[in-house]
Every structure is written in structure tokens, then in C-alpha cells.
Design a protein around this motif. Structure first.
Motif, PDB file in Angstrom:
ATOM      1  N   TYR A 167     -79.017   0.610 -15.670  1.00  0.00           N
ATOM      2  CA  TYR A 167     -79.485   1.945 -15.229  1.00  0.00           C
ATOM      3  C   TYR A 167     -79.989   1.881 -13.920  1.00  0.00           C
ATOM      4  O   TYR A 167     -79.728   2.579 -13.084  1.00  0.00           O
ATOM      5  N   ASP A 168     -80.456   0.561 -13.595  1.00  0.00           N
ATOM      6  CA  ASP A 168     -80.816   0.110 -12.394  1.00  0.00           C
ATOM      7  C   ASP A 168     -79.727   0.255 -11.429  1.00  0.00           C
ATOM      8  O   ASP A 168     -79.753   0.753 -10.199  1.00  0.00           O
ATOM      9  N   ILE A 169     -78.703  -0.435 -11.829  1.00  0.00           N
ATOM     10  CA  ILE A 169     -77.468  -0.737 -11.113  1.00  0.00           C
ATOM     11  C   ILE A 169     -76.814   0.785 -10.637  1.00  0.00           C
ATOM     12  O   ILE A 169     -76.543   0.993  -9.892  1.00  0.00           O
ATOM     13  N   LEU A 170     -76.791   1.519 -11.801  1.00  0.00           N
ATOM     14  CA  LEU A 170     -76.116   2.880 -11.507  1.00  0.00           C
ATOM     15  C   LEU A 170     -77.093   3.704 -10.765  1.00  0.00           C
ATOM     16  O   LEU A 170     -76.462   4.238  -9.955  1.00  0.00           O
ATOM     17  N   ASN A 171     -78.195   3.731 -10.740  1.00  0.00           N
ATOM     18  CA  ASN A 171     -79.121   4.347  -9.804  1.00  0.00           C
ATOM     19  C   ASN A 171     -78.966   3.813  -8.372  1.00  0.00           C
ATOM     20  O   ASN A 171     -78.994   4.514  -7.351  1.00  0.00           O
ATOM     21  N   GLU A 172     -78.665   2.649  -8.311  1.00  0.00           N
ATOM     22  CA  GLU A 172     -78.552   1.766  -6.917  1.00  0.00           C
ATOM     23  C   GLU A 172     -77.168   2.508  -6.504  1.00  0.00           C
ATOM     24  O   GLU A 172     -77.124   2.761  -5.085  1.00  0.00           O
ATOM     25  N   ILE A 173     -76.228   2.485  -7.310  1.00  0.00           N
ATOM     26  CA  ILE A 173     -74.659   2.916  -6.807  1.00  0.00           C
ATOM     27  C   ILE A 173     -75.037   4.263  -6.426  1.00  0.00           C
ATOM     28  O   ILE A 173     -74.365   4.677  -5.244  1.00  0.00           O
ATOM     29  N   MET A 174     -75.802   5.317  -6.815  1.00  0.00           N
ATOM     30  CA  MET A 174     -75.832   6.639  -6.713  1.00  0.00           C
ATOM     31  C   MET A 174     -77.085   6.787  -5.662  1.00  0.00           C
ATOM     32  O   MET A 174     -77.486   8.090  -5.408  1.00  0.00           O
ATOM     33  N   ALA A 175     -77.403   5.914  -5.008  1.00  0.00           N
ATOM     34  CA  ALA A 175     -78.779   5.925  -4.322  1.00  0.00           C
ATOM     35  C   ALA A 175     -78.557   6.764  -3.049  1.00  0.00           C
ATOM     36  O   ALA A 175     -77.426   6.792  -2.636  1.00  0.00           O
ATOM     37  N   GLU A 176     -79.454   7.766  -2.759  1.00  0.00           N
ATOM     38  CA  GLU A 176     -79.238   8.800  -1.556  1.00  0.00           C
ATOM     39  C   GLU A 176     -79.191   7.856  -0.135  1.00  0.00           C
ATOM     40  O   GLU A 176     -79.721   6.648   0.017  1.00  0.00           O
ATOM     41  N   GLY A 177     -78.457   8.556   0.851  1.00  0.00           N
ATOM     42  CA  GLY A 177     -78.174   7.861   1.970  1.00  0.00           C
ATOM     43  C   GLY A 177     -77.030   7.026   2.169  1.00  0.00           C
ATOM     44  O   GLY A 177     -76.717   6.433   3.194  1.00  0.00           O
ATOM     45  N   ASP A 206     -62.500   2.280 -13.592  1.00  0.00           N
ATOM     46  CA  ASP A 206     -62.933   1.383 -12.956  1.00  0.00           C
ATOM     47  C   ASP A 206     -63.670   1.582 -11.380  1.00  0.00           C
ATOM     48  O   ASP A 206     -64.646   1.153 -11.155  1.00  0.00           O
ATOM     49  N   PHE A 207     -62.853   2.194 -10.630  1.00  0.00           N
ATOM     50  CA  PHE A 207     -63.325   2.477  -9.198  1.00  0.00           C
ATOM     51  C   PHE A 207     -62.852   3.585  -8.796  1.00  0.00           C
ATOM     52  O   PHE A 207     -62.076   4.453  -9.287  1.00  0.00           O
ATOM     53  N   VAL A 208     -63.618   3.819  -7.499  1.00  0.00           N
ATOM     54  CA  VAL A 208     -62.842   5.004  -6.828  1.00  0.00           C
ATOM     55  C   VAL A 208     -62.384   4.764  -5.391  1.00  0.00           C
ATOM     56  O   VAL A 208     -63.064   3.948  -4.622  1.00  0.00           O
ATOM     57  N   THR A 209     -61.360   5.052  -5.060  1.00  0.00           N
ATOM     58  CA  THR A 209     -60.495   4.574  -4.116  1.00  0.00           C
ATOM     59  C   THR A 209     -60.392   5.833  -2.991  1.00  0.00           C
ATOM     60  O   THR A 209     -59.622   6.674  -3.312  1.00  0.00           O
ATOM     61  N   PRO A 210     -60.951   5.879  -1.795  1.00  0.00           N
ATOM     62  CA  PRO A 210     -60.758   7.247  -0.948  1.00  0.00           C
ATOM     63  C   PRO A 210     -59.399   7.034  -0.458  1.00  0.00           C
ATOM     64  O   PRO A 210     -58.824   5.960  -0.076  1.00  0.00           O
ATOM     65  N   PHE A 227     -69.235   4.073  -5.576  1.00  0.00           N
ATOM     66  CA  PHE A 227     -68.443   3.733  -6.658  1.00  0.00           C
ATOM     67  C   PHE A 227     -67.239   3.079  -6.121  1.00  0.00           C
ATOM     68  O   PHE A 227     -65.957   2.840  -7.021  1.00  0.00           O
ATOM     69  N   THR A 228     -66.814   2.454  -4.982  1.00  0.00           N
ATOM     70  CA  THR A 228     -65.683   1.615  -4.810  1.00  0.00           C
ATOM     71  C   THR A 228     -66.081   0.240  -5.280  1.00  0.00           C
ATOM     72  O   THR A 228     -67.366  -0.125  -5.492  1.00  0.00           O
ATOM     73  N   PHE A 229     -65.255  -0.916  -5.205  1.00  0.00           N
ATOM     74  CA  PHE A 229     -65.272  -1.954  -5.945  1.00  0.00           C
ATOM     75  C   PHE A 229     -66.274  -2.792  -5.013  1.00  0.00           C
ATOM     76  O   PHE A 229     -67.175  -3.491  -5.783  1.00  0.00           O
ATOM     77  N   GLU A 230     -66.511  -2.638  -3.767  1.00  0.00           N
ATOM     78  CA  GLU A 230     -67.416  -3.209  -3.048  1.00  0.00           C
ATOM     79  C   GLU A 230     -68.794  -2.946  -3.239  1.00  0.00           C
ATOM     80  O   GLU A 230     -69.845  -3.391  -3.249  1.00  0.00           O
ATOM     81  N   ASP A 231     -69.025  -1.382  -3.269  1.00  0.00           N
ATOM     82  CA  ASP A 231     -70.204  -0.749  -3.572  1.00  0.00           C
ATOM     83  C   ASP A 231     -70.871  -1.385  -4.977  1.00  0.00           C
ATOM     84  O   ASP A 231     -71.845  -1.601  -4.878  1.00  0.00           O
ATOM     85  N   ILE A 232     -69.917  -1.373  -5.924  1.00  0.00           N
ATOM     86  CA  ILE A 232     -70.405  -1.652  -7.230  1.00  0.00           C
ATOM     87  C   ILE A 232     -71.035  -3.254  -7.297  1.00  0.00           C
ATOM     88  O   ILE A 232     -71.939  -3.495  -7.837  1.00  0.00           O
ATOM     89  N   LYS A 233     -70.160  -4.126  -6.605  1.00  0.00           N
ATOM     90  CA  LYS A 233     -70.415  -5.560  -6.459  1.00  0.00           C
ATOM     91  C   LYS A 233     -71.943  -5.576  -5.640  1.00  0.00           C
ATOM     92  O   LYS A 233     -72.587  -6.480  -6.176  1.00  0.00           O
ATOM     93  N   GLN A 234     -71.963  -4.985  -4.622  1.00  0.00           N
ATOM     94  CA  GLN A 234     -73.038  -5.146  -3.873  1.00  0.00           C
ATOM     95  C   GLN A 234     -74.432  -4.543  -4.432  1.00  0.00           C
ATOM     96  O   GLN A 234     -75.457  -5.072  -4.387  1.00  0.00           O
ATOM     97  N   SER A 235     -74.203  -3.356  -5.102  1.00  0.00           N
ATOM     98  CA  SER A 235     -75.327  -2.853  -5.948  1.00  0.00           C
ATOM     99  C   SER A 235     -75.805  -3.594  -7.080  1.00  0.00           C
ATOM    100  O   SER A 235     -76.885  -3.677  -7.478  1.00  0.00           O
ATOM    101  N   THR A 236     -74.899  -4.356  -7.710  1.00  0.00           N
ATOM    102  CA  THR A 236     -75.118  -4.981  -8.901  1.00  0.00           C
ATOM    103  C   THR A 236     -75.936  -6.350  -8.509  1.00  0.00           C
ATOM    104  O   THR A 236     -76.897  -6.649  -9.165  1.00  0.00           O
TER     105      THR A 236
END
Length: 345
Positions: free
Chosen positions: A305-315, A48-52, A322-331
Motif C-alpha cells: 500500500y505504500d507503493i500504491l500510494n507512492e504511484i498515486m502521489a500528487e504532483g 499490468d501497465f498504462v501506456t499513453p 502507472f507506467t512501467f517506469e513509474d511502478i519501478k521507481q515507486s517500488t
């Protein structure tokens, strides 16, 4: 206070216990492969998520590079799941420490052919058995033995671990565990030059399969399991019929693999993780699509796939991806752009 999970007698009073020995973990998740404790910098990756997580002595520059600006919440919450409190007592912790000190020098021994890591078969057997048992008994890292097997290994360790010295005296007790076999594959020095991880296969049981940086462990609870059909394990299973079988009776032999073979293994592992996580992400997005009142049971593939690309966007900061917050914001960024849907809805 809970009882120690090893002896089941004393109170579990120790804090900061390493479920996987530190001298192994420091080759896997220490920032930039520097030595020392509290230098870990890594990511717990689930479906589900990445936790650093990071240690308190990782340099500020390195943390800025990976995470960007850190909050107090980030700092408080950041700790490797391999470090645990109140699971062992002081006495049993000393036993593990003594065992690890006895086995640690084997990291400095290697060869291009099968080589002997230590003359003490008992030390080697107990070391790898302790890792298998600790991971299972801890229960928070995705690895679990059958309960009767976990109990058997606990008894093994409780009977045979001696804090002051580990020797060959207890032959009667050792005889109880002669049916266990294990294989060690290793790419010596690979973790010094490459990024690695720990992975414990949740379904393989004949044998149990673990990746630990530059090591791979195949652990057979019964010698008869050696004849079981091969289970795929990122290509390393193809080497099992060449590698020596170790037991509580024989001096440990390690089968060396080349850097190229280990790289192929880790490339396969990364592909497996990516495919698993994308599948899980798309399943989550389908559930969100239904909750938001979308038509049908599945979110449109373009949105996914737009959401996936947003999650993996450069910068983006690596430690936030891929954290929960990042997935939520990207979605919701994509859903707002494509359909005018906001997080308030």
C-alpha cells in the motif's frame, strides 16, 4: 508484404488504418474533445501497465500538462493501438471508408425514446459487424471471436461491402446472416461532456459486449443466444430486455440511456479497472518480493500500500502514472525507505 485480412487476396498496402472508425474514436480520445485527426490523447490500460499515446497535432501545452517533458523516445513510441499499418488493402480500405461515411450521419440523430438511426438495415448491420470483426481479426486489443465466427463475419463483409454504394440488392447473401442479432444502447452527447473509453469484454460471448464511448454494443452470433442468461456488464445488461433487437433485415433502432445511467456504467467500469489493476500490481509485487529474497510468498501489505500510494502521489504527471517506469521507481523508492533495498540489488 502480408495479404489483406479482409479479402485475403490483395497485398495489405494501407497504413494508418483505424480499426475502430475515426468518427467514433474522436469522441472518445481526442484531446479536450476537439475535432480532427491526429488529435488523439489517451491511455491503453492493461492489467499490468498504462501506456499513453497522443497524436502529432495535440497542442504542446496539453502534452506538457499531461506528460511533463517529453523525450524523442516518447514521441516515436506514441501511437494508438487502434491505428494499424498493413492489415488492409487499398480496395478494402475504401469499402470500410464508404461504409463509415454512410453510417456517420446517424451520430446527429437521437431521441429520448427508442429511435431509428437509419433506414438502411444493411448499412447499420455491416457497420457494427465490421467493428466486431476488425477488433477480432486485428487481435491486439483484448477482444477475440471464436475462430469460426471470425471467419463467418469476414465472409459476410467481403461479400456485402461495396465501395461505391451499399444497397439492398444481395438478398441471397443477406439470408446467410439473418441469424445474427445486435442491440445498441446510447447516451446521446455523453462523450461530448465526459471522459469515456473503449472496452471489449474478453470473456463474454452470449452476447459479445463492447463499450465505445457513449455507445454499448451487444452482439449475438445466433438469435438463440438472446435467450442466454444475462451476463453482467456494468449495469447495462439490465436494459437488454427493453431494447430492440436489430438484424440485417430491419431498420436499426437504438435504445437511449440517460446521462445518469451512463455515468453509473462508467463509474462501475472505473471501479472494475482499478480493482483489476491493483490486484495485478500486488501480484507483481509478490513476485518481486520472492526475487529479492524476501520471507514468505507475499510482500508485506504495508509495503504494497505504500507503493500504491507512492504511484498515486500528487504532483506526478498524469501521463506517467502507472507506467512501467513509474511502478519501478515507486517500488524501489518505498523498499529503500522501508528496508534499505535499492534497485541495484
Amino acid at each position: 508484404m502480408p495479404k489483406c485480412t479482409l479479402c485475403l487476396i490483395n497485398e495489405a498496402d494501407k497504413t494508418g488504418s483505424h480499426v475502430v472508425p475515426h468518427f467514433l474514436m474522436k469522441t472518445i480520445d481526442n484531446a479536450d474533445h476537439v475535432k480532427g485527426r491526429d488529435k488523439e490523447l489517451g491511455f491503453k490500460i492493461t492489467e499490468d501497465f498504462v501506456t499513453p499515446y497522443f497524436g502529432r497535432d495535440v497542442s504542446t501545452n496539453k502534452l506538457d500538462e499531461v506528460f511533463g517533458e517529453l523525450t524523442e523516445e516518447d514521441i516515436t513510441a506514441s501511437r494508438s493501438d487502434i491505428i494499424a499499418d498493413y492489415i488492409y488493402c487499398t480496395s478494402c480500405e475504401k469499402k470500410f471508408s464508404s461504409l463509415e461515411s454512410a453510417y456517420a450521419p446517424t451520430l446527429n440523430i437521437d431521441g429520448s425514446e427508442v429511435y431509428q438511426s437509419t433506414k438502411s438495415s444493411l448499412t447499420a448491420f455491416l457497420f457494427w459487424t465490421s467493428i466486431v470483426w476488425r477488433l477480432s481479426a486485428y487481435g491486439k486489443l483484448g477482444f477475440k471471436l471464436a475462430q469460426n465466427e471470425e471467419n463467418r463475419l469476414r465472409v459476410t463483409l467481403d461479400k456485402l461491402l461495396i465501395a461505391e454504394v451499399i444497397d439492398e440488392r444481395d438478398t441471397a447473401t443477406k439470408a446467410m446472416f439473418e441469424d445474427i442479432r445486435y442491440v445498441i444502447l446510447r447516451a446521446p452527447g455523453y462523450a461530448d461532456k465526459n471522459e469515456t473509453a473503449t472496452y471489449y469484454h474478453s470473456k463474454h460471448r452470449f452476447p459479445y459486449c463492447l463499450l465505445l464511448g457513449e455507445y454499448a454494443l451487444f452482439y449475438y452470433m445466433k438469435s438463440s443466444h438472446v435467450k442466454s442468461p444475462q451476463q453482467s456488464f456494468f449495469g447495462l445488461e439490465k436494459l437488454l430486455n427493453r431494447a430492440p433487437l436489430n438484424s440485417i433485415r430491419n431498420a436499426e433502432k437504438i435504445y437511449p440511456v440517460t446521462d445518469e445511467q451512463m455515468k453509473s456504467t462508467w463509474d462501475s467500469f472505473v471501479d472494475f479497472v482499478n480493482a483489476t489493476r491493483i490486484k495485478s500490481l500486488f501480484r507483481t509485487l509478490d513476485e518481486l518480493h520472492i526475487k529479492l529474497g524476501g520471507n514468505g510468498k507475499h510482500m508485506h501489505p504495508k509495503d504494497k500500500y505504500d507503493i500504491l500510494n507512492e504511484i498515486m502521489a500528487e504532483g506526478k504527471d498524469l501521463g506517467r502514472t502507472f507506467t512501467f517506469e513509474d511502478i519501478k521507481q515507486s517500488t524501489f523508492k518505498v523498499l529503500n525507505k522501508n528496508h534499505g533495498i535499492t534497485s541495484k540489488q
